[in-house]
Design an enzyme around this catalytic site. Structure first.
Site, short mmCIF file in Angstrom:
data_model
loop_
_atom_site.label_atom_id
_atom_site.label_comp_id
_atom_site.label_asym_id
_atom_site.label_seq_id
_atom_site.Cartn_x
_atom_site.Cartn_y
_atom_site.Cartn_z
N THR A 90 59.76 22.57 62.23
CA THR A 90 59.16 22.39 63.56
C THR A 90 59.02 23.78 64.17
O THR A 90 60.02 24.43 64.48
CB THR A 90 60.06 21.51 64.45
N LYS A 166 53.94 17.20 66.73
CA LYS A 166 55.37 17.11 66.43
C LYS A 166 56.21 17.43 67.68
O LYS A 166 57.18 16.74 68.00
CB LYS A 166 55.72 18.06 65.27
N LYS A 234 65.66 24.14 70.83
CA LYS A 234 64.58 25.02 70.33
C LYS A 234 63.23 24.31 70.49
O LYS A 234 62.26 24.88 70.98
CB LYS A 234 64.88 25.33 68.86
P1 NAP Z 1 69.61 22.97 59.06
O1 NAP Z 1 70.38 21.95 58.32
O2 NAP Z 1 70.32 23.76 60.12
O3 NAP Z 1 68.93 23.95 57.97
C1 NAP Z 1 68.31 25.15 58.37
C2 NAP Z 1 67.86 25.93 57.17
O4 NAP Z 1 67.36 27.22 57.60
C3 NAP Z 1 68.98 26.22 56.16
O5 NAP Z 1 68.43 26.28 54.87
C4 NAP Z 1 69.47 27.59 56.61
O6 NAP Z 1 70.10 28.33 55.60
C5 NAP Z 1 68.13 28.25 56.94
N1 NAP Z 1 68.32 29.43 57.79
C6 NAP Z 1 68.76 29.47 59.07
N2 NAP Z 1 68.81 30.75 59.51
C7 NAP Z 1 68.41 31.53 58.48
C8 NAP Z 1 68.22 32.93 58.31
N3 NAP Z 1 68.45 33.80 59.31
N4 NAP Z 1 67.77 33.37 57.12
C9 NAP Z 1 67.52 32.52 56.09
N5 NAP Z 1 67.67 31.16 56.18
C10 NAP Z 1 68.11 30.68 57.37
O7 NAP Z 1 68.35 22.35 59.81
P2 NAP Z 1 67.50 21.04 59.42
O8 NAP Z 1 68.02 19.90 60.22
O9 NAP Z 1 67.34 20.96 57.96
O10 NAP Z 1 66.09 21.45 60.12
C11 NAP Z 1 65.16 22.30 59.50
C12 NAP Z 1 63.84 22.21 60.26
O11 NAP Z 1 63.41 20.84 60.27
C13 NAP Z 1 63.92 22.64 61.73
O12 NAP Z 1 62.74 23.29 62.10
C14 NAP Z 1 64.07 21.31 62.46
O13 NAP Z 1 63.61 21.42 63.80
C15 NAP Z 1 63.20 20.42 61.61
N6 NAP Z 1 63.50 18.98 61.66
C16 NAP Z 1 64.80 18.54 61.60
C17 NAP Z 1 65.04 17.17 61.63
C18 NAP Z 1 66.45 16.62 61.63
O14 NAP Z 1 66.64 15.45 62.03
N7 NAP Z 1 67.45 17.35 61.16
C19 NAP Z 1 63.99 16.26 61.70
C20 NAP Z 1 62.68 16.74 61.70
C21 NAP Z 1 62.45 18.12 61.67
P3 NAP Z 1 71.72 28.32 55.54
O15 NAP Z 1 72.07 27.09 54.74
O16 NAP Z 1 72.05 29.58 54.85
O17 NAP Z 1 72.23 28.26 56.95
#
Ligand code: NAP
Length: 298
Positions: A90, A166, A234
């Site tokens: 997102t 979104k 965010k």
């Molecule tokens: P998450 O579990 O926090 O995963 C975030 C990812 O980004 C991890 O692979 C993390 O790596 C990586 N990352 C963060 N900071 C970084 C950096 N400085 N350098 C390199 N990699 C980095 O989040 P998520 O829930 O999967 O969400 C991911 C995206 O999908 C977001 O944009 C979110 O808004 C969107 N989204 C989430 C959901 C939901 O329900 N969770 C639903 C729809 C959309 P590490 O493992 O090393 O931290």
């Protein structure tokens, strides 16, 4: 088809596994070490650049800044002419426009494909994917979206449309969470159980998916993510930026952004975003505070 995947967080790992199950060869990179048995069948690579050596690459990183750092600043767009990049995170409307332009200049395909659905939905391959980009780029990667999704909503050639849609969806879910919480404030004050109130509203005026799913969490006071409050904040900021860009202020958006801001400031950034409802019901505090305190006291 050789597929790259960057970002094996809660969402990305589930999606990468489903691509493997669909028979694709997936080379994935994550900043932190990921246990191989948590992503069976996925080939873990050492550098993000390795994931770009593919026909198509997905990024499922946290936000604009991380994509900028991992992909743009590292010069990855110059490393893989002809590849199509599918950004499922997102991200902001402005950044989607920038990415579209930069990919065009580098001779790469670009598709904005943010998703609706939480990690458990991603694991079941039942996401709703909002896809927008040049028709040939979308057509090229559509077969890759099939094993991830219940439905792919094609929103046209302008990638920013998918990102605006979104953000609007998340904004409206946050408003629904806050609306339910404020309903509970009024009804619990006269002794109506929240489960009974939610049964009433779901059976009459508000039968939608967001009300169904988040009323259950508010009733159970269950705040394990799900979708982390810090990521929801965010998204509210990105929605605010998008509205400011067109010279508008959206009052309900301002209110839910403030609510999430308070939740994150109170230390609940890693909890599910429905923690905001608990804070409203409890007048600015949360059940999770007492949980955190009792954990600390043990
Ligand atoms: P998450 O579990 O926090 O995963 C975030 C990812 O980004 C991890 O692979 C993390 O790596 C990586 N990352 C963060 N900071 C970084 C950096 N400085 N350098 C390199 N990699 C980095 O989040 P998520 O829930 O999967 O969400 C991911 C995206 O999908 C977001 O944009 C979110 O808004 C969107 N989204 C989430 C959901 C939901 O329900 N969770 C639903 C729809 C959309 P590490 O493992 O090393 O931290």
């Amino acid at each position: 088809m050789q597929i790259g995947f960057i970002g094996l967080g809660s969402m990305g790992s589930a999606m990468a596994i489903n691509l493997v199950k669909a028979g694709h060869d997936v080379r994935a990179w994550n900043r932190s070490k990921v246990a191989q048995d948590s992503v069976p069948g996925v080939t873990l690579v050492e550098f993000a650049a390795d994931a770009f050596q593919a026909d198509a690459v997905f990024t499922m990183l946290s936000d604009d800044a991380v994509i900028r750092e991992v992909v743009l600043d590292a010069g990855l767009l110059a490393s893989a002419p002809g590849l199509t990049h599918i950004v499922t995170s997102t991200i902001s409307v402005a950044f989607a426009r920038e990415l579209e332009l930069l990919h065009e200049e580098a001779g790469l395909g670009y598709v904005s494909a943010p998703v609706l659905g939480r990690p458990n939905v991603a694991a079941r391959g039942q996401l709703n994917i909002l896809a927008a980009g040049k028709a040939n780029a979308v057509a090229a990667i559509e077969p890759l979206l099939a094993p991830l999704s219940k439905k792919v909503w094609k929103l046209g050639e302008n990638p920013a449309r998918a990102n605006a849609a979104k953000l609007a969806c998340n904004m409206m879910i946050a408003m629904a969470i806050e609306a339910m919480a404020e309903g509970v404030v009024l009804t619990e004050s006269v002794g109506l159980e929240r489960a009974d109130f939610f049964e009433l509203i779901l059976g009459t005026l508000f039968s939608g998916r967001a009300y169904e799913s988040y009323s259950a969490q508010i009733t159970e006071r269950s705040f394990e993510p799900g979708f982390k409050a810090k990521l929801a904040l965010k998204d509210m900021r990105l929605a605010t930026e998008a509205s400011n860009e067109i010279g508008r202020t959206l009052p309900m958006l301002e209110a839910v952004r403030e609510g999430l801001d308070q939740a994150v400031l109170a230390g609940f950034g890693e909890k599910d975003w429905s923690i905001m409802a608990d804070m409203t019901v409890r007048g600015g505090d949360s059940m999770a505070s007492s949980e955190t305190n009792s954990e600390t006291n043990q």
